[in-house]
Write a protein that holds these residues in place. Sequence first.
Motif, PDB file in Angstrom:
ATOM      1  N   PRO A   1     -29.368  38.226  27.763  1.00 12.68           N
ATOM      2  CA  PRO A   1     -28.452  38.067  28.771  1.00 12.68           C
ATOM      3  C   PRO A   1     -27.763  39.239  29.366  1.00 12.68           C
ATOM      4  CG  PRO A   1     -28.029  36.567  27.068  1.00 12.68           C
ATOM      5  CD  PRO A   1     -28.987  37.619  26.747  1.00 12.68           C
ATOM      6  N   THR A   2     -27.543  40.312  28.595  1.00 12.07           N
ATOM      7  CA  THR A   2     -26.909  41.714  29.066  1.00 12.07           C
ATOM      8  C   THR A   2     -27.738  42.384  30.147  1.00 12.07           C
ATOM      9  OG1 THR A   2     -25.851  41.826  27.057  1.00 12.07           O
ATOM     10  CG2 THR A   2     -25.740  43.733  28.338  1.00 12.07           C
ATOM     11  N   LEU A   3     -29.180  42.374  29.627  1.00  9.42           N
ATOM     12  CA  LEU A   3     -30.161  43.003  30.831  1.00  9.42           C
ATOM     13  C   LEU A   3     -30.052  42.205  32.035  1.00  9.42           C
ATOM     14  CD1 LEU A   3     -33.103  44.156  28.577  1.00  9.42           C
ATOM     15  CD2 LEU A   3     -31.389  45.590  29.527  1.00  9.42           C
ATOM     16  N   THR A   4     -30.150  40.956  32.119  1.00 12.89           N
ATOM     17  CA  THR A   4     -30.221  40.139  33.226  1.00 12.89           C
ATOM     18  C   THR A   4     -28.899  40.266  33.755  1.00 12.89           C
ATOM     19  OG1 THR A   4     -31.541  38.346  32.086  1.00 12.89           O
ATOM     20  CG2 THR A   4     -30.121  37.642  33.836  1.00 12.89           C
TER      21      THR A   4
ATOM     22  N   GLY B   1     -21.567  45.799  15.626  1.00 12.03           N
ATOM     23  CA  GLY B   1     -20.837  46.991  16.230  1.00 12.03           C
ATOM     24  C   GLY B   1     -20.666  46.709  17.702  1.00 12.03           C
ATOM     25  N   ARG B   2     -20.676  47.939  18.409  1.00  6.97           N
ATOM     26  CA  ARG B   2     -20.360  48.049  19.848  1.00  6.97           C
ATOM     27  C   ARG B   2     -21.578  48.644  20.533  1.00  6.97           C
ATOM     28  NH1 ARG B   2     -14.825  50.226  21.930  1.00  6.97           N
ATOM     29  NH2 ARG B   2     -14.602  48.015  21.453  1.00  6.97           N
ATOM     30  N   PHE B   3     -22.150  47.908  21.644  1.00  3.74           N
ATOM     31  CA  PHE B   3     -23.142  48.423  22.205  1.00  3.74           C
ATOM     32  C   PHE B   3     -22.898  48.335  23.654  1.00  3.74           C
ATOM     33  CE2 PHE B   3     -24.372  45.702  19.039  1.00  3.74           C
ATOM     34  CZ  PHE B   3     -25.500  46.427  18.320  1.00  3.74           C
TER      35      PHE B   3
ATOM     36  N   PRO C   1     -41.168  40.873  24.041  1.00  4.21           N
ATOM     37  CA  PRO C   1     -39.827  40.999  24.404  1.00  4.21           C
ATOM     38  C   PRO C   1     -39.750  40.601  25.930  1.00  4.21           C
ATOM     39  CG  PRO C   1     -40.606  43.141  23.937  1.00  4.21           C
ATOM     40  CD  PRO C   1     -41.528  41.899  23.163  1.00  4.21           C
ATOM     41  N   GLN C   2     -38.956  39.897  26.466  1.00  3.96           N
ATOM     42  CA  GLN C   2     -38.644  39.574  28.080  1.00  3.96           C
ATOM     43  C   GLN C   2     -37.090  39.840  28.449  1.00  3.96           C
ATOM     44  OE1 GLN C   2     -41.388  36.513  29.669  1.00  3.96           O
ATOM     45  NE2 GLN C   2     -41.147  35.759  27.509  1.00  3.96           N
TER      46      GLN C   2
ATOM     47  N   LEU D   1     -36.171  47.440  21.052  1.00  2.00           N
ATOM     48  CA  LEU D   1     -36.490  46.184  20.716  1.00  2.00           C
ATOM     49  C   LEU D   1     -35.399  45.820  19.700  1.00  2.00           C
ATOM     50  CD1 LEU D   1     -37.524  43.293  21.163  1.00  2.00           C
ATOM     51  CD2 LEU D   1     -39.395  43.840  19.507  1.00  2.00           C
ATOM     52  N   LYS D   2     -35.238  46.657  18.582  1.00  2.00           N
ATOM     53  CA  LYS D   2     -34.165  46.167  17.498  1.00  2.00           C
ATOM     54  C   LYS D   2     -32.888  46.392  18.011  1.00  2.00           C
ATOM     55  CE  LYS D   2     -33.267  49.279  14.129  1.00  2.00           C
ATOM     56  NZ  LYS D   2     -33.548  49.953  12.732  1.00  2.00           N
ATOM     57  N   ILE D   3     -32.363  47.536  18.712  1.00  2.00           N
ATOM     58  CA  ILE D   3     -31.048  47.761  19.188  1.00  2.00           C
ATOM     59  C   ILE D   3     -30.802  46.316  20.302  1.00  2.00           C
ATOM     60  CG2 ILE D   3     -29.654  49.037  20.714  1.00  2.00           C
ATOM     61  CD1 ILE D   3     -30.883  51.421  19.403  1.00  2.00           C
ATOM     62  N   LEU D   4     -31.775  46.007  21.218  1.00  2.00           N
ATOM     63  CA  LEU D   4     -31.597  44.830  21.854  1.00  2.00           C
ATOM     64  C   LEU D   4     -31.359  43.592  21.158  1.00  2.00           C
ATOM     65  CD1 LEU D   4     -34.145  45.650  24.916  1.00  2.00           C
ATOM     66  CD2 LEU D   4     -31.874  45.573  25.056  1.00  2.00           C
ATOM     67  N   LEU D   5     -32.018  43.302  20.096  1.00  2.00           N
ATOM     68  CA  LEU D   5     -32.082  42.089  19.324  1.00  2.00           C
ATOM     69  C   LEU D   5     -30.411  42.159  18.559  1.00  2.00           C
ATOM     70  CD1 LEU D   5     -35.441  41.994  17.703  1.00  2.00           C
ATOM     71  CD2 LEU D   5     -34.094  40.313  19.287  1.00  2.00           C
ATOM     72  N   LEU D   6     -30.106  43.341  18.152  1.00  2.00           N
ATOM     73  CA  LEU D   6     -28.639  43.263  17.479  1.00  2.00           C
ATOM     74  C   LEU D   6     -27.509  43.034  18.373  1.00  2.00           C
ATOM     75  CD1 LEU D   6     -29.366  46.566  15.049  1.00  2.00           C
ATOM     76  CD2 LEU D   6     -29.563  44.022  14.497  1.00  2.00           C
ATOM     77  N   ALA D   7     -27.836  43.849  19.666  1.00  2.00           N
ATOM     78  CA  ALA D   7     -26.757  43.555  20.611  1.00  2.00           C
ATOM     79  C   ALA D   7     -26.571  42.133  21.101  1.00  2.00           C
ATOM     80  CB  ALA D   7     -27.181  44.401  21.814  1.00  2.00           C
ATOM     81  N   HIS D   8     -27.713  41.305  20.625  1.00  2.00           N
ATOM     82  CA  HIS D   8     -27.657  39.908  21.223  1.00  2.00           C
ATOM     83  C   HIS D   8     -27.739  39.219  19.999  1.00  2.00           C
ATOM     84  CE1 HIS D   8     -28.705  41.719  24.693  1.00  2.00           C
ATOM     85  NE2 HIS D   8     -28.080  40.763  25.500  1.00  2.00           N
ATOM     86  N   GLY D   9     -27.280  39.364  18.757  1.00  2.00           N
ATOM     87  CA  GLY D   9     -26.942  38.465  17.614  1.00  2.00           C
ATOM     88  C   GLY D   9     -27.544  38.927  16.368  1.00  2.00           C
TER      89      GLY D   9
END
Length: 365
Positions: A232-235, A261-263, A226-227, A207-215
């Motif tokens: 958007p990347t998962l979608t 960073g980069r994800f 989490p959904q 969850l933390k990494i997904l949140l960081l990757a999205h802002g």
Amino acid sequence: MKRAADLARLRTLASMGLTAEAFIPALLEALHDIIPSDRNLFDWTDAQGQLIRYYFEGTVDHEINQHYFENFHNTREAEVMPAFHDAVMGRAMVHSADQLDRPEFFRSALYNEIWRPQRLHTRTEAIVRGARGEPLGSLVLYRGPGERKFTRAEEALLAQIAPYVARGLQAPSAEFAQAEYVPRRGRRAIVCLDDAGTLVHLSPEALKILLLAHGGVTPDSAARVPQREDFPTLTALWQQHQRAAGSSPQGPMLTVDNAWGRFTFESCALKSLARGPDARAMLHVTVQHHEPMDVALRRALDGLALTPAQKEVCLLLRTGHSQAEIAALLGVSATTVADHVRKIYSRLDVHSVQELSSLILRLAA
């Protein structure tokens, strides 16, 4: 001497031209060697002391976050400790662990419903302010059950550290899109979606990494269930997977670069071994967080038995500077630089700039 070296290390980190988002995780990690702690936290605030976003070492639990922000943040927490807004806007630079070292705190709902489930027991906090006294955020160091509380000497050192944090947050940063990145061990997440595209499994850090990757992590985003639709990347991966319809054994891959960073998102379709109605295919997604190469190099050098000056010489040698150029940049004599290079080569058992650079890169990776 050690304190001077520690502060020099933070000064260098604050002057590296990192984005504030890359600087804070590197800072929190570096602090463990200076003031031992279990986990560290930084809260960004606006000029009015309102929480904007935060970075916490460890997992993000949306249920605990929802409970905290709905029931305690700037409200019931004031029953046993300074409310967040009051702490940030007050005059004190450091909030001592002594404030919470009393029975009332350990009997409180805040401790037993928010702190205890996360294995947080004691803390010290520094309020970081800009040049005009405006709040920039709150730096919190935590220790867990059974660990000693922070001492007055450690809290005095934290007060000395706060200006370096402010410097790193406000320093001009390079464009993150032009940065060089390296994957960071321990910052890897696994996500599984079922055949309807619903999130069904998340690894602890996901969850933390997904949140960081999205802002980033905000009070709102960290407190929601989490959904897939929130990311958007998962979608996009799910939609590409649907269009591929099993035509390729390896699923699509996407890369996201932002200030954190980069994800890299790599997907793979999983086929169920079950038969009948329970045979549901899944999409497995691995997310790898990459950090700036400069941070990885600095960490690699910090693990070497070199003086602060020798570490600076190592970095400058790796970037292609001659010894004469290094002397000019550091404001020392060419003889001093030559002596540093000789000692570096001897201690690390290397014989050229190429060997030195290769060694540092291996350690960084």
